[in-house]
Design a protein around this motif. Structure first.
Motif, PDB file in Angstrom:
ATOM      1  N   ASN A 110       0.830  -1.197   0.000  1.00  0.00           N
ATOM      2  CA  ASN A 110       0.000   0.000   0.000  1.00  0.00           C
ATOM      3  C   ASN A 110       0.869   1.253   0.000  1.00  0.00           C
ATOM      4  O   ASN A 110       0.656   2.177  -0.768  1.00  0.00           O
TER       5      ASN A 110
ATOM      6  N   SER B 194      -1.128   2.602   7.198  1.00  0.00           N
ATOM      7  CA  SER B 194      -0.292   1.432   6.923  1.00  0.00           C
ATOM      8  C   SER B 194       1.037   1.527   7.644  1.00  0.00           C
ATOM      9  O   SER B 194       1.538   0.540   8.174  1.00  0.00           O
TER      10      SER B 194
ATOM     11  N   PRO C 260      -3.840  -1.857  -3.299  1.00  0.00           N
ATOM     12  CA  PRO C 260      -3.882  -0.393  -3.351  1.00  0.00           C
ATOM     13  C   PRO C 260      -5.038   0.187  -4.155  1.00  0.00           C
ATOM     14  O   PRO C 260      -5.672   1.152  -3.745  1.00  0.00           O
TER      15      PRO C 260
END
Lengths: 277, 442, 249, 345
Positions: free
Chosen positions: B104, B316, B362
């Protein structure tokens, strides 16, 4: 920790290209001078390691006589990555030089004796150094026979110089080609065919043989028929020397390192060696 | 102005992953054509994977895409393990969650800095920025490199990860590796903060279009990325096995990507969809950043997907640091390291079955679906890529946007459209591979 | 000072991961950009260039007629062409398509709509146009890419190592997969990747193509000793190396 | 030279102290009966009962990859001959590997001397460790007479149950035992136990091949044309494992690496192998050992004949690595046995 070494075997000397001359489509002659008129001080038959920045290094036989002191010459065939790059060089460009390395022709041992030169194709390159050395010191040697061979007349390197050798009265010269063109007046056939015709005293004759790998076996057979002792038959062997210092292993022929113990060997040194010839 | 003609034909849209064209045709003020053509050469992954071992599925399908290769890896592994009835260990799941966070971060930062920022700064690419915004470019490259380096330590490399396979990991990080990863992650905090500061100064186009947002949802408190049910802002909820009902793929001739729709004419997936669905589950620090950037779900401006990505980056980063710190404290069980080779099927037992993987990568929710026989040989495969799910939504966005900006020049309209497509961070080479066509006419 | 060489990046059927490998180099990328002028790089740049390229860097396989035309045009405009990534150099995973009849695989993925999608058997770039430099690997190993780029800029040739992955693997002191009872394609695959996959506990899948003179019989003996089905090995070999069959014709 | 003992209780302490002052490398278990010399900080990280490591300690004397010349286009003042070297202590080196280091010393001290190797050698302290038991069926150290200590180390450790017998062989070794005061004087009973071990070893370490090693060169020369070499060639995958793991293989390749500015660069050398395709190729493309059989034969001859002719030293230490690592199962002991049978015929 990185330490700078004062002496390294690998340090290069700057060589300046003075002149270049296209010899054939593939071969080019380079005349190179070391800084401050320094002499290379080599023996005929020795080689130098030539570097081009970023491209690498390769061993090249010296083709000029040590009697020529202010510069030396290399005749280079365009075959690999480095030699291709060398062919791009022009007068004024610089190359890295290390050497001379190896054992050349034992000229002091050969002095006072008759000399027979047998050169095939590109083999003339290291032999030219020897021939010119002998011519420059002609009184030190006995009878001199030069036998040259190549594929076709246009492949003959140093044609103009060969002509001057041919014209000399103190040198017996003969030459042969595999395939002739209409202008060719000399012999046609393999170089081995020239040997039986040479009149020689085997005990006082040194034969210097350089040529493509396939040539050695047959030429040496002929020389032995003439009773020339094995230790007086001299050959120069081609291997890919990477370091030139007897370390990297690439040019090893049994217990010899071609780069240090050769490239010139007497036939009795190598006749029993695996893969030498 | 309303009677004008506009002909836009963007061949090979730049700064997106893969080959796509935009075609717009306005005649006398009336929108006649408005398409996003996906012209990537099809690569037939689902076709060519048939007959191969289920243990090769991950190795092959992660090569669908270079950017979201770790995402494909995780979706593929989940589907494969589901198909052969293998349950991964707790430790493996944690490491996989961690890996997904790295994916991500890497992907979002690439998008924010290298693909979107040039538009907002009015230049054609990041190259001119090297001279004008050298610090920013260096920061972008440094950040990307950081998360790549973490992936290098964890799975060998970020693109086509090596050690993450069906069953677990072929190599587990040693304590010194965990320290190195933590150092890298913590060391990147100042650069992420600087990125947030930069984001505050950027101005995004003002455009909204309400649509259905789709993503993973769950009943626990974890922001769902690796596991969960499928949920939408229109209130649909079902388990992952129902994915085909959600995606309703259909083929349109102008595109080698298949299109999808659900409750309305189109739906959207991706960071924006995830935040619209699960904003409350974000790491507190990410929510702080969201507040600072004035992000208030439900957000219906597609251009703000980029902002959503940045908020997710913070999430993240912080959650991966926490995960790694926990693992460092408890230590890893190195007996779980598995070996693979050609004689792989001796390591993990196989049985016939069908399995689905649904993972938030993503660009949105990614589905992999395999059917294997009792020898573990793949009989059929299906991958539904986020960008595919978005293509239809992008076209509807364009249809709404074009009439609103007809007073602008052709160049301005083109740029606005390109920026719109880029905002979705489309991954076109991914979207050009599908299988199991169900031709849907509605 | 001579102008910086004009370099362009292109992609065909691939995952674009090799381009990303370049983008992932971090600040080292700026050093590269100091040495060259990137004039086209669709994935990260909108700039276009209408003149010739000093160096074209091409990723991906050739899989349809449109691509054949495009790569031929790129070749005409480029002094030097670098094929990078397994898809471009050896066909790579895209070659697996050639395991199936074209019509069948087209229908299996696109059903009735298959007619919209032109496709030809997967070819490596070098099987369609002349390639000057090869950077193999899936994805490319960045240090090798930089090495080749430097060779291209200096105009000297680069030879992909013609010895087995084992050489590098041994230097990395990995436990040999064969010792672990596993079969690995390292012994027949060209080195240059620093045994990347084995360093990370996986086997070699052969993504860099085969060495020029593999001892096929010797390898078969080894494989037989580990009781591994030859078909399985063949299948594994075809994962990246299927396109080599097109050379035989 | 003096003899000391180190009690087992103090061993951990000794290693920890040693590792505080020096970079210590020791044998570390890598799984699957594989070991490797790796940096260590404590005794617990090492496994002292180990079969030869994957790569021998030669990696510390001649790194796999080393840059030795930095230069630029001008060939002038910017040219620097360099060596990268770190002071190291190698702990736990077996006698076979010490024999390997001694062989390399000869090659690199032979004129012209290789200063890169020699300056690195100066920086390495070697602490040997005796093998009390036989490692595995691949070794032939007894045949090569390398199973007993015979110099080439600074300190030598022999495990005798609750203590190590420590032979101090050089000044460098003496400095270490002085700076780490954990050693005691060796007494008569200690010597006796050492002799006991050596007597036991004399029974287990027996010539594995049944050939006096002095005879091998002759056997090789007489079986030059043997079909056994072709058999090896048929099996060999030319992966180069046998030479990379050999403690006496030292061949290297040289090339140039240019920096991105294309103006500065360096010359590097990296291990090469006579088994690799291209190793014996000359510029024209001709290879002097095209056949894999010729390359394998070259390897055997180099170990047992060529180097003996040149340096009067065998370049096989009997460590068994080449056979252990060969996936084609080319076995040095078996090959010698077969050659001997053929020779006898």
């Amino acid at each position: 920790m990185k330490i700078q070494l004062k002496d390294s075997l690998y340090t290069l000397v700057r060589g300046k290209v003075l002149r270049t001359r296209q010899l054939t489509e593939l071969e080019k002659l380079f005349e190179i001078a070391l800084p401050e008129g320094q002499s290379l001080d080599h023996e005929p038959g020795q080689f130098v390691q030539v570097s081009i920045f970023g491209v690498g290094e390769a061993p090249i036989s010296i083709c000029s006589s040590p009697t020529k002191r202010d510069s030396f010459e290399l005749a280079i065939r365009k075959v690999g990555r480095l030699t291709r790059a060398l062919h791009e060089l022009e007068p004024g460009d610089e190359v890295g030089i290390r050497g001379p390395y190896g054992k050349g022709f034992p000229v002091t041992l050969m002095e006072g004796n008759d000399i027979m030169i047998v050169g095939g194709g590109i083999g003339i390159v290291p032999l030219r150094s020897l021939i010119n050395y002998i011519i420059d010191n002609r009184r030190d040697f006995g009878k001199v026979d030069i036998l040259l061979g190549c594929k076709t007349p246009k492949d003959m390197l140093f044609g103009d110089e060969v002509e001057t050798w041919q014209k000399r009265v103190d040198v017996n010269f003969s030459c042969t080609v595999d395939r002739a063109d209409p202008d060719w007046k000399g012999n046609i056939g393999l170089i081995t065919s020239l040997i039986p015709g040479v009149n020689l005293d085997p005990n006082r004759t040194f034969a210097a043989v350089v040529g493509p790998p396939v040539m050695y076996k047959y030429v040496i057979q002929e020389l032995r028929k003439k009773q020339i002792p094995d230790r007086q038959i001299l050959v120069s062997l081609e291997r890919h020397m990477k370091c030139g210092l007897g370390k990297c292993g690439h040019c090893q022929i049994e217990h010899f390192y071609c780069c240090q113990d050769g490239p010139v060997f007497s036939f009795d040194q190598i006749k029993d060696l695996e893969g030498a010839i | 102005m309303t009677n004008r003609n506009v002909q836009i034909n963007v061949e090979y849209l730049t700064r997106v992953e893969g080959h796509g064209n935009i075609v717009v045709n306005v005649k006398e003020g009336k929108l006649e054509k408005c398409q996003l053509d996906i012209v990537e050469s099809p690569r037939f992954f689902e076709g060519m994977i048939r007959g191969r071992s289920i243990f090769e599925a991950q190795h092959i399908t992660c090569r669908i895409c270079g950017i979201c290769s770790c995402g494909h890896t995780l979706a593929s592994i989940q589907a494969a393990e589901d198909a052969i009835g293998f349950t991964p260990s707790e430790q493996t799941i944690r490491l996989r969650r961690f890996l997904l966070h790295m994916e991500n971060l890497d992907s979002h930062l690439l998008h924010i800095y290298l693909l979107v920022a040039p538009d907002l700064l009015g230049v054609p690419s990041f190259v001119p920025l090297i001279a004008s915004h050298n610090k920013v470019v260096r920061r972008a490259l440094r950040l990307k490199k950081t998360y790549n380096n973490v992936c290098d330590i964890l799975v060998g490399r970020h693109i086509h990860p090596i050690s993450s396979i069906v069953g677990g990991f072929t190599k587990l990080p040693r304590p010194k590796d965990m320290d190195a990863m933590l150092d890298l992650l913590k060391g990147s905090r100042p650069d992420i903060e600087a990125t947030i500061e930069l984001a505050k100064t950027l101005k995004f186009p003002d455009f909204t279009r309400d649509t259905e947002y789709v993503g993973l949802v769950s009943n626990d408190n974890i922001y769902p990325m690796l596991m969960g049910d499928i949920g939408t802002t229109d209130g649909v909820r079902m388990d992952k096995y129902g994915y085909k009902k959600i995606t309703n793929e259909f083929v349109v001739p102008h595109s080698s990507a298949k299109h999808t729709r659900l409750s309305r004419e189109s739906y959207a997936v991706g960071a924006l969809a995830r935040l619209n669905l699960n904003y409350n589950k974000l790491h507190p620090k990410a929510k702080e950043v969201g507040d600072a950037l004035n992000f208030k779900p439900k957000v219906t401006n597609p251009y703000l997907n980029t902002v959503a990505q940045l908020i997710e980056c913070v999430h993240s980063l912080e959650e991966s640091i926490e995960l790694m710190e926990e693992m460092k404290k408890t230590g890893l069980n190195y007996d779980e390291e598995i070996t693979v080779g050609l004689n792989e099927n001796n390591v993990i037992p196989v049985k016939a079955g069908s399995g689905v993987g649904a993972v938030e990568v993503p660009r949105g929710i990614l589905f992999h679906h395999y059917e294997v026989d009792d020898a573990g040989i793949i009989q059929s495969a299906n991958c539904i890529i986020p960008t595919n799910q978005n293509v239809n939504n992008i076209e509807y966005d364009m249809k709404k946007l074009v009439p609103e900006i007809l007073d602008k020049t052709d160049e301005e309209i083109t740029l606005a459209l390109e920026m719109l497509v880029r905002a979705y961070d489309p991954c076109i080479s991914c979207s050009a591979h599908f299988l199991n066509v169900q031709f849907v006419n509605r | 000072m001579s102008p910086k060489p004009k370099v362009a990046f292109f992609d065909f059927a691939c995952c674009e991961g090799c381009q990303l490998q370049v983008a992932n180099m971090g600040e080292e990328l700026l050093d590269i950009l100091g040495a060259i002028d990137v004039v086209e790089f669709r994935e990260v740049m909108s700039e276009k260039w209408d003149q010739n390229y000093d160096v074209a860097v091409v990723e991906g396989s050739i899989t349809d007629n449109h691509a054949v035309e495009r790569i031929k045009k790129i070749r005409e405009r480029s002094k030097v062409l670098i094929a990078y990534g397994s898809c471009a150099t050896i066909g790579g995973v895209n070659g697996m398509k050639n395991n199936f009849p074209l019509e069948e695989i087209r229908k299996s993925v696109y059903g009735e709509s298959a007619k919209f999608f032109d496709t030809i058997p997967t070819h490596a770039v070098g099987q369609v146009v002349k390639v000057d430099y090869f950077v193999t690997g899936c994805p490319v190993y960045p240090p090798e890419f930089v090495k080749v780029l430097k060779c291209a800029l200096m105009g000297i040739n680069y030879e992909v190592p013609d010895y087995a992955v084992c050489v590098e693997c041994k230097l990395n002191e990995n436990v040999c997969m064969y010792e672990r009872g596993l079969t690995c394609l390292g012994p027949v695959t060209r080195a240059g990747c620093n045994s990347w996959c084995i360093n990370n506990g996986n086997i070699c899948y052969g993504c860099r193509g085969m060495v020029s003179n593999p001892n096929i019989k010797g390898a078969q003996d080894v494989i037989a000793r580990y009781n591994i089905d030859m078909d399985l090995v063949q299948n594994k070999m075809n994962m990246y190396n299927k396109c080599r069959e097109l050379n035989k014709k | 030279m003096k003899n000391l003992i180190l009690s087992k209780e103090r061993f951990e302490h000794f290693i920890s102290l040693l590792a505080k002052k020096h970079n210590v490398m020791g044998p570390v278990h890598k799984g699957y009966d594989n070991f490797s010399f790796q940096p260590i900080k404590t005794a617990a990280e090492m496994t002292l009962k180990y079969v030869p490591t994957i790569i021998p300690p030669k990696k510390y004397f001649m790194p796999q990859y080393e840059s030795f010349l930095e230069y630029d286009k001008t060939w002038g003042e910017n040219m620097k001959a360099v060596v990268e070297s770190e002071a190291l202590v190698l702990f736990g080196v077996h006698t076979c590997d010490i024999a390997g280091i001694k062989a390399l010393n000869i090659v690199f001290s032979d004129r012209p001397r290789d200063y890169n190797y020699l300056s690195r050698k100066k920086d390495v302290t070697i602490m040997g460790l005796e093998c009390n038991e036989y490692c595995d069926e691949f070794a032939s150290c007894a045949m090569m007479n390398n199973h007993l200590p015979d110099g080439g180390y600074d300190l030598f450790f022999t495990d005798l149950g609750d203590f190590f017998f420590v032979e101090v062989s050089t000044l460098k070794g003496d400095v270490i035992v002085e700076e780490i005061p954990v050693f005691e004087e060796a007494l008569g009973r200690h010597f006796k136990e050492l002799q006991g071990l050596r007597a036991r070893k004399a029974k287990t370490f027996t010539n594995e091949v049944g050939i006096e090693y002095q005879h091998v060169p002759k056997i090789l020369s007489d079986t030059k044309e043997s079909l056994i070499w072709n058999e090896l060639g048929d099996k060999c995958l030319a992966c180069g494992n046998c030479t990379n793991v050999c403690p006496t293989c030292y061949c290297f390749n040289i090339w140039d690496e240019v920096n991105l500015d294309l103006k500065t660069g360096k010359r590097v050398r990296m291990w090469d192998s006579c088994q690799n395709e291209g190793y014996a190729k000359v510029a024209g493309g001709e290879s002097f050992r095209e056949e894999r059989s010729a390359r394998q034969k070259h390897r055997f001859f180099k170990k047992f004949k060529y180097m003996v002719d040149r340096y009067a030293r065998f370049f096989c230490t009997g460590c068994g690595r080449c056979s252990r690592t060969c996936m084609a199962q080319i076995n040095l002991k078996e090959t010698l046995k077969k050659l001997k049978e053929e020779y006898a015929r």
